[in-house]
Design a protein around this motif. Sequence first.
Motif, PDB file in Angstrom:
ATOM      1  N   VAL A  35       0.837  -1.205   0.000  1.00 22.45           N
ATOM      2  CA  VAL A  35       0.000   0.000   0.000  1.00 22.45           C
ATOM      3  C   VAL A  35       0.871   1.254   0.000  1.00 22.45           C
ATOM      4  N   ILE A  36       1.905   1.249   0.831  1.00 28.05           N
ATOM      5  CA  ILE A  36       2.825   2.400   0.883  1.00 28.05           C
ATOM      6  C   ILE A  36       3.455   2.623  -0.489  1.00 28.05           C
ATOM      7  N   ALA A  37       3.919   1.534  -1.100  1.00 23.76           N
ATOM      8  CA  ALA A  37       4.549   1.630  -2.416  1.00 23.76           C
ATOM      9  C   ALA A  37       3.562   2.145  -3.461  1.00 23.76           C
ATOM     10  N   PHE A  38       2.316   1.643  -3.403  1.00 24.46           N
ATOM     11  CA  PHE A  38       1.290   2.058  -4.367  1.00 24.46           C
ATOM     12  C   PHE A  38       1.035   3.557  -4.299  1.00 24.46           C
ATOM     13  N   TYR A  39       0.820   4.070  -3.106  1.00 27.35           N
ATOM     14  CA  TYR A  39       0.509   5.501  -2.997  1.00 27.35           C
ATOM     15  C   TYR A  39       1.727   6.372  -3.282  1.00 27.35           C
ATOM     16  N   ARG A  40       2.916   5.862  -2.978  1.00 27.65           N
ATOM     17  CA  ARG A  40       4.132   6.608  -3.327  1.00 27.65           C
ATOM     18  C   ARG A  40       4.188   6.814  -4.837  1.00 27.65           C
ATOM     19  N   PHE A  43       0.977   9.021  -6.248  1.00 26.81           N
ATOM     20  CA  PHE A  43       1.139  10.459  -6.034  1.00 26.81           C
ATOM     21  C   PHE A  43       2.244  11.031  -6.923  1.00 26.81           C
ATOM     22  N   SER A  44       3.267  10.225  -7.192  1.00 27.54           N
ATOM     23  CA  SER A  44       4.359  10.683  -8.061  1.00 27.54           C
ATOM     24  C   SER A  44       3.856  10.962  -9.472  1.00 27.54           C
ATOM     25  N   ILE A  45       3.054  10.024 -10.029  1.00 26.88           N
ATOM     26  CA  ILE A  45       2.584  10.237 -11.407  1.00 26.88           C
ATOM     27  C   ILE A  45       1.515  11.331 -11.477  1.00 26.88           C
ATOM     28  N   LEU A  46       0.747  11.504 -10.414  1.00 26.12           N
ATOM     29  CA  LEU A  46      -0.246  12.584 -10.400  1.00 26.12           C
ATOM     30  C   LEU A  46       0.436  13.951 -10.401  1.00 26.12           C
ATOM     31  N   ILE A  47       1.551  14.046  -9.682  1.00 28.72           N
ATOM     32  CA  ILE A  47       2.311  15.301  -9.661  1.00 28.72           C
ATOM     33  C   ILE A  47       2.964  15.557 -11.013  1.00 28.72           C
ATOM     34  N   MET A  48       3.445  14.480 -11.656  1.00 26.09           N
ATOM     35  CA  MET A  48       4.124  14.607 -12.949  1.00 26.09           C
ATOM     36  C   MET A  48       3.150  14.823 -14.107  1.00 26.09           C
ATOM     37  N   LEU A  49       1.895  14.422 -13.941  1.00 27.87           N
ATOM     38  CA  LEU A  49       0.925  14.402 -15.039  1.00 27.87           C
ATOM     39  C   LEU A  49       0.806  15.722 -15.809  1.00 27.87           C
ATOM     40  N   PRO A  50       0.645  16.869 -15.143  1.00 32.12           N
ATOM     41  CA  PRO A  50       0.518  18.131 -15.909  1.00 32.12           C
ATOM     42  C   PRO A  50       1.734  18.421 -16.782  1.00 32.12           C
ATOM     43  N   PHE A  51       2.940  18.206 -16.243  1.00 29.91           N
ATOM     44  CA  PHE A  51       4.169  18.460 -17.014  1.00 29.91           C
ATOM     45  C   PHE A  51       4.266  17.515 -18.200  1.00 29.91           C
ATOM     46  N   PHE A  52       3.886  16.256 -17.970  1.00 26.94           N
ATOM     47  CA  PHE A  52       3.944  15.261 -19.038  1.00 26.94           C
ATOM     48  C   PHE A  52       2.961  15.608 -20.157  1.00 26.94           C
ATOM     49  N   PHE A 214       0.052  11.720   4.808  1.00 29.13           N
ATOM     50  CA  PHE A 214       1.152  12.689   4.778  1.00 29.13           C
ATOM     51  C   PHE A 214       2.454  12.007   4.372  1.00 29.13           C
ATOM     52  N   TRP A 215       2.735  10.812   4.959  1.00 32.90           N
ATOM     53  CA  TRP A 215       3.983  10.102   4.635  1.00 32.90           C
ATOM     54  C   TRP A 215       3.957   9.565   3.216  1.00 32.90           C
ATOM     55  N   PHE A 216       2.791   9.140   2.725  1.00 40.62           N
ATOM     56  CA  PHE A 216       2.678   8.706   1.327  1.00 40.62           C
ATOM     57  C   PHE A 216       3.088   9.848   0.391  1.00 40.62           C
ATOM     58  N   LEU A 217       2.548  11.027   0.675  1.00 42.60           N
ATOM     59  CA  LEU A 217       2.837  12.193  -0.163  1.00 42.60           C
ATOM     60  C   LEU A 217       4.298  12.600  -0.068  1.00 42.60           C
ATOM     61  N   MET A 218       4.848  12.548   1.144  1.00 39.82           N
ATOM     62  CA  MET A 218       6.252  12.900   1.339  1.00 39.82           C
ATOM     63  C   MET A 218       7.176  11.944   0.588  1.00 39.82           C
ATOM     64  N   LEU A 219       6.817  10.654   0.564  1.00 40.59           N
ATOM     65  CA  LEU A 219       7.610   9.672  -0.179  1.00 40.59           C
ATOM     66  C   LEU A 219       7.623   9.996  -1.668  1.00 40.59           C
ATOM     67  N   ALA A 220       6.492  10.449  -2.182  1.00 39.15           N
ATOM     68  CA  ALA A 220       6.411  10.801  -3.603  1.00 39.15           C
ATOM     69  C   ALA A 220       7.218  12.057  -3.912  1.00 39.15           C
ATOM     70  N   ILE A 221       7.083  13.064  -3.059  1.00 36.44           N
ATOM     71  CA  ILE A 221       7.710  14.364  -3.333  1.00 36.44           C
ATOM     72  C   ILE A 221       9.212  14.357  -3.058  1.00 36.44           C
ATOM     73  N   ILE A 222       9.602  13.851  -1.888  1.00 36.47           N
ATOM     74  CA  ILE A 222      10.999  14.030  -1.468  1.00 36.47           C
ATOM     75  C   ILE A 222      11.947  12.978  -2.067  1.00 36.47           C
ATOM     76  N   PRO A 223      11.847  11.687  -1.720  1.00 35.06           N
ATOM     77  CA  PRO A 223      12.798  10.744  -2.323  1.00 35.06           C
ATOM     78  C   PRO A 223      12.580  10.539  -3.820  1.00 35.06           C
ATOM     79  N   ASN A 224      11.330  10.408  -4.261  1.00 35.85           N
ATOM     80  CA  ASN A 224      11.058  10.111  -5.670  1.00 35.85           C
ATOM     81  C   ASN A 224      11.356  11.287  -6.593  1.00 35.85           C
TER      82      ASN A 224
END
Length: 300
Positions: A35-40, A43-52, A214-224
Amino acid sequence: MEQPKIHPYIPIIIGVISVALSAIFVKLATADAGVIAFYRMLFSILIMLPFFLIKYRKEVFLLSKRDWIFSSIAGVFLAFHFILWFESLNYTSVASSTVLVTLQPIFAFAGTYFFFKERLSIKTILSAVIAILGSVIISWGDFKLSGTAFFGDMLALIACALITTYLLFGQDVRKRLSLVTYTFIVYSISTVTLFFYVLIKGESFGPYPSSDWFWFLMLAIIPNLLGHTFFNWALKWVSTNVISIAILFEPVGASILAYYVFKETLVVSQVIGGLIVISGILLFVIDLKKVKKKLFSKKT
């Protein structure tokens, strides 16, 4: 070449701190590893979607059948890398897990030898032997502490092999696609894979406490996105070797953070094994000929 507005080492340092936070965020979340991996990834692709969509969507049509197959395999391996690595943190320490995951360059040279027939030098073989010796010391020490810690170490090692395979399959595709397009495609495939993994396992997609989201989002934004983006930005001005060496400090940073956040302490085998692993990888990534040449030129 144009000069950067800030010294490249500054983003590199921020990048190392960013990826070091990954293990900490995972342990702070209460959800299952899948679940953690899925949301990481989601959220990463949702953030990237507009730029893509705005700038890179046309590149998708450049992919051949082979590119789609390789990208799909890469995405699946990336998904299971996260599952096993996150799961390993439930059994072993942050220090052991992150050190073993940094064996990635050693797995990489084995992969390039078998898949791309790249020749192995004596230095490469020696560095592999040293790094493997260090990982054995860590795992043996953890095995003596508890069977569960040893099991976590094995999960981390398999996760390391999977992330290397992911990179090997992407090596060819990346020659024809921009970083954003390739990353978006692979992250999307990884997200779909993780969705079905969670579904089949019967794990819950929610609800979760607000802290987990919050941690799911942080995993997407910071390490990814932040960590690896800074590394890729810095590559315009510094060698890949500099990035590789810098990433070796990830387990150091993660261990320090784990000490303050989770009160995890290091045992002698972890310190000795970790230092040996890092020494082996340093030997692998540093070009000794260039170092000798620079030292000789300074003397003359």
